[in-house]
Motif scaffolding. Structure first.
Motif, PDB file in Angstrom:
ATOM      1  N   UNK A 145       0.823  -1.214   0.000  1.00 34.31           N
ATOM      2  CA  UNK A 145       0.000   0.000   0.000  1.00 34.31           C
ATOM      3  C   UNK A 145       0.857   1.265   0.000  1.00 34.31           C
ATOM      4  N   UNK A 146       0.445   2.301  -0.766  1.00 32.67           N
ATOM      5  CA  UNK A 146       1.142   3.598  -0.714  1.00 32.67           C
ATOM      6  C   UNK A 146       0.970   4.220   0.661  1.00 32.67           C
ATOM      7  N   UNK A 147       1.989   4.958   1.115  1.00 28.34           N
ATOM      8  CA  UNK A 147       1.951   5.583   2.441  1.00 28.34           C
ATOM      9  C   UNK A 147       2.465   7.012   2.371  1.00 28.34           C
ATOM     10  N   UNK A 148       1.987   7.807   3.303  1.00 27.17           N
ATOM     11  CA  UNK A 148       2.454   9.176   3.438  1.00 27.17           C
ATOM     12  C   UNK A 148       2.476   9.519   4.926  1.00 27.17           C
ATOM     13  N   UNK A 149       3.477  10.268   5.360  1.00 29.86           N
ATOM     14  CA  UNK A 149       3.580  10.683   6.749  1.00 29.86           C
ATOM     15  C   UNK A 149       3.246  12.160   6.855  1.00 29.86           C
ATOM     16  N   UNK A 150       2.281  12.488   7.713  1.00 26.31           N
ATOM     17  CA  UNK A 150       1.804  13.859   7.854  1.00 26.31           C
ATOM     18  C   UNK A 150       2.130  14.420   9.228  1.00 26.31           C
ATOM     19  N   UNK A 151       2.442  15.716   9.261  1.00 28.78           N
ATOM     20  CA  UNK A 151       2.564  16.422  10.539  1.00 28.78           C
ATOM     21  C   UNK A 151       1.149  16.813  10.958  1.00 28.78           C
ATOM     22  N   UNK A 152       0.534  15.966  11.763  1.00 26.61           N
ATOM     23  CA  UNK A 152      -0.876  16.141  12.111  1.00 26.61           C
ATOM     24  C   UNK A 152      -1.198  15.296  13.335  1.00 26.61           C
ATOM     25  N   UNK A 153      -2.464  15.312  13.725  1.00 24.35           N
ATOM     26  CA  UNK A 153      -2.941  14.490  14.841  1.00 24.35           C
ATOM     27  C   UNK A 153      -4.213  13.789  14.408  1.00 24.35           C
ATOM     28  N   UNK A 154      -4.419  12.572  14.891  1.00 23.50           N
ATOM     29  CA  UNK A 154      -5.590  11.777  14.515  1.00 23.50           C
ATOM     30  C   UNK A 154      -6.286  11.274  15.762  1.00 23.50           C
ATOM     31  N   UNK A 155      -7.603  11.480  15.825  1.00 23.84           N
ATOM     32  CA  UNK A 155      -8.377  11.060  16.986  1.00 23.84           C
ATOM     33  C   UNK A 155      -9.706  10.480  16.521  1.00 23.84           C
ATOM     34  N   UNK A 156     -10.182   9.492  17.247  1.00 29.63           N
ATOM     35  CA  UNK A 156     -11.480   8.868  16.976  1.00 29.63           C
ATOM     36  C   UNK A 156     -12.533   9.564  17.835  1.00 29.63           C
ATOM     37  N   UNK A 157     -13.447  10.285  17.168  1.00 35.66           N
ATOM     38  CA  UNK A 157     -14.509  11.000  17.870  1.00 35.66           C
ATOM     39  C   UNK A 157     -15.850  10.406  17.437  1.00 35.66           C
ATOM     40  N   UNK A 158     -16.516   9.726  18.351  1.00 39.56           N
ATOM     41  CA  UNK A 158     -17.795   9.068  18.063  1.00 39.56           C
ATOM     42  C   UNK A 158     -17.690   8.110  16.867  1.00 39.56           C
ATOM     43  N   UNK A 159     -16.517   7.494  16.702  1.00 42.43           N
ATOM     44  CA  UNK A 159     -16.332   6.547  15.604  1.00 42.43           C
ATOM     45  C   UNK A 159     -15.914   7.174  14.292  1.00 42.43           C
ATOM     46  N   UNK A 160     -15.749   8.501  14.273  1.00 36.91           N
ATOM     47  CA  UNK A 160     -15.312   9.206  13.077  1.00 36.91           C
ATOM     48  C   UNK A 160     -13.849   9.606  13.244  1.00 36.91           C
ATOM     49  N   UNK A 161     -13.031   9.303  12.255  1.00 42.90           N
ATOM     50  CA  UNK A 161     -11.621   9.655  12.309  1.00 42.90           C
ATOM     51  C   UNK A 161     -11.392  11.085  11.880  1.00 42.90           C
ATOM     52  N   UNK A 162     -11.022  11.938  12.834  1.00 44.78           N
ATOM     53  CA  UNK A 162     -10.744  13.345  12.552  1.00 44.78           C
ATOM     54  C   UNK A 162      -9.227  13.557  12.499  1.00 44.78           C
ATOM     55  N   UNK A 163      -8.755  14.037  11.360  1.00 44.00           N
ATOM     56  CA  UNK A 163      -7.337  14.309  11.170  1.00 44.00           C
ATOM     57  C   UNK A 163      -7.109  15.811  11.291  1.00 44.00           C
ATOM     58  N   UNK A 164      -6.377  16.216  12.327  1.00 42.23           N
ATOM     59  CA  UNK A 164      -6.136  17.639  12.579  1.00 42.23           C
ATOM     60  C   UNK A 164      -4.838  18.083  11.930  1.00 42.23           C
ATOM     61  N   UNK A 165      -4.924  19.140  11.127  1.00 44.02           N
ATOM     62  CA  UNK A 165      -3.743  19.718  10.501  1.00 44.02           C
ATOM     63  C   UNK A 165      -3.662  21.199  10.857  1.00 44.02           C
ATOM     64  N   UNK A 166      -2.539  21.804  10.591  1.00 43.05           N
ATOM     65  CA  UNK A 166      -2.325  23.210  10.904  1.00 43.05           C
ATOM     66  C   UNK A 166      -0.873  23.426  11.254  1.00 43.05           C
ATOM     67  N   UNK A 167      -0.464  24.679  11.241  1.00 41.30           N
ATOM     68  CA  UNK A 167       0.940  24.963  11.495  1.00 41.30           C
ATOM     69  C   UNK A 167       1.322  24.596  12.929  1.00 41.30           C
ATOM     70  N   UNK A 168       2.596  24.396  13.133  1.00 35.39           N
ATOM     71  CA  UNK A 168       3.103  24.015  14.457  1.00 35.39           C
ATOM     72  C   UNK A 168       2.762  25.072  15.492  1.00 35.39           C
TER      73      UNK A 168
END
Length: 325
Positions: A145-168
């Motif tokens: 599988x193709x992969x990519x590494x992101x400067x971000x945060x990932x959390x499971x909220x009510x079963x939905x995967x929310x990926x948080x991005x934004x500057x440091x």
């Protein structure tokens, strides 16, 4: 989308590496063909050579792993020893990466001899063809599988995967920590590895960082140790990207929710929501609303669209009333 590193896609895996790594999972036993263990497997697909054994080799997918399932085994058993030797020799002349006999069936001597002669890695397993097929193709699909590494945060909220991005320093980790404190589950903070599996994006954390977080002014904290195993998960499907940006008076932010924005990660479209940040804004509650709103949309309920239709209908009725008078 923030800082990212595109990982080089793996092109192949040797038969030796595949079966050695998954000996317990596949329950395979090596029989013969040691000199061919370096042959490369370049596809997650499995092939059943029933047609090739009959002599039709024009479309023989010899580069794939071959399973000797019930059909192939019974066909070979129905042939005379001389014919059986001829059948297996024709396919083993190809550079097959590996052959596996399933359900622990008795190996035909002619097949064993052909694999040894042509250095085809030959294995046996007590698992059914269906069971082994699922496990092996699942491993290979993930491996390639193709992969990519992101400067971000990932959390499971009510079963939905929310990926948080934004500057440091904009507050991604603080938002995620607040969500964990409210009972949601951390997948990864700061570094998220995203894998494309089919048309789905799966996010996971760094093996080194695990479920640690860096909170400015506090330092490194261990979420699993602080909140327990229920506060973490190893991976999660990414369904919404939440981009945190600094508030700008001149910027035009979405207010109605009618114009849905998407972004692409590894060529897979993902819903994107941009949240402007300013002191006192409760991003945690907004995050929960984003997740619940996504669940509603997945169930066919679009609140913004329904409100817009109701508003248009009200305006239309008023216009008709005025025209009637």
């Amino acid at each position: 989308m923030g800082d990212f590193v595109l990982s080089k896609k793996k092109q192949s895996i040797t038969a030796d590496e595949l079966f050695s790594k998954n000996a317990d999972l596949f329950k395979t036993r090596f029989l013969t063909g040691k000199k061919g263990l370096g042959r490369k497997i370049e596809s997650h697909e499995i092939h059943y050579p029933a047609l090739a054994l009959t002599g039709f080799l024009d479309r023989f997918a010899f580069k794939k792993i071959q399973f000797i399932s019930e059909i192939e085994w019974h066909y070979l058993g129905a042939q005379s020893p001389a014919r059986r030797k001829e059948c297996v020799a024709k396919i083993c002349e190809f550079a097959i990466p590996a052959i596996v006999v399933t359900r622990g069936r008795k190996v035909h001597n002619e097949l064993f001899d052909a694999c040894r002669k042509f250095h085809v890695p030959f294995y046996s397993t007590p698992l059914s063809s269906q069971d082994l097929h699922f496990k092996m193709s699942d491993f290979l699909e993930e491996y390639f599988a193709p992969r990519i590494t992101l400067h971000s945060s990932l959390v499971d909220v009510y079963g939905i995967g929310l990926l948080y991005t934004g500057k440091s320093g904009i507050g991604k980790s603080e938002c995620v920590l607040d969500l964990v404190e409210r009972g949601h589950r951390l997948v990864a903070d700061d570094i998220v590895t995203v894998m494309k599996k089919g048309n789905t994006l799966i996010g996971s954390g760094s093996p080194l960082l695990g479920h640690h977080m860096e909170i400015r002014g506090v330092g490194i904290i261990n979420i699993e140790a602080l909140f327990g195993v229920r506060a973490i998960r190893m991976n999660k499907k990414i369904e919404v990207m939440v981009e945190l940006v600094e508030w700008g008076n001149s910027a035009n932010y979405e207010r109605l929710g009618l114009d849905e924005t998407t972004t692409g990660i590894l060529d897979v479209p993902v819903d994107k929501i941009t949240i402007p940040i300013f002191p006192g804004k409760n991003i945690t509650v907004i995050s929960e609303v984003i997740a619940m709103n996504k669940l509603l949309k997945m169930n066919g309920i679009n609140s913004a669209a329904e409100f817009n239709q109701r508003l248009l209908k009200t305006l239309q009725n008023k216009q008709q009333s005025r025209s009637g008078t």
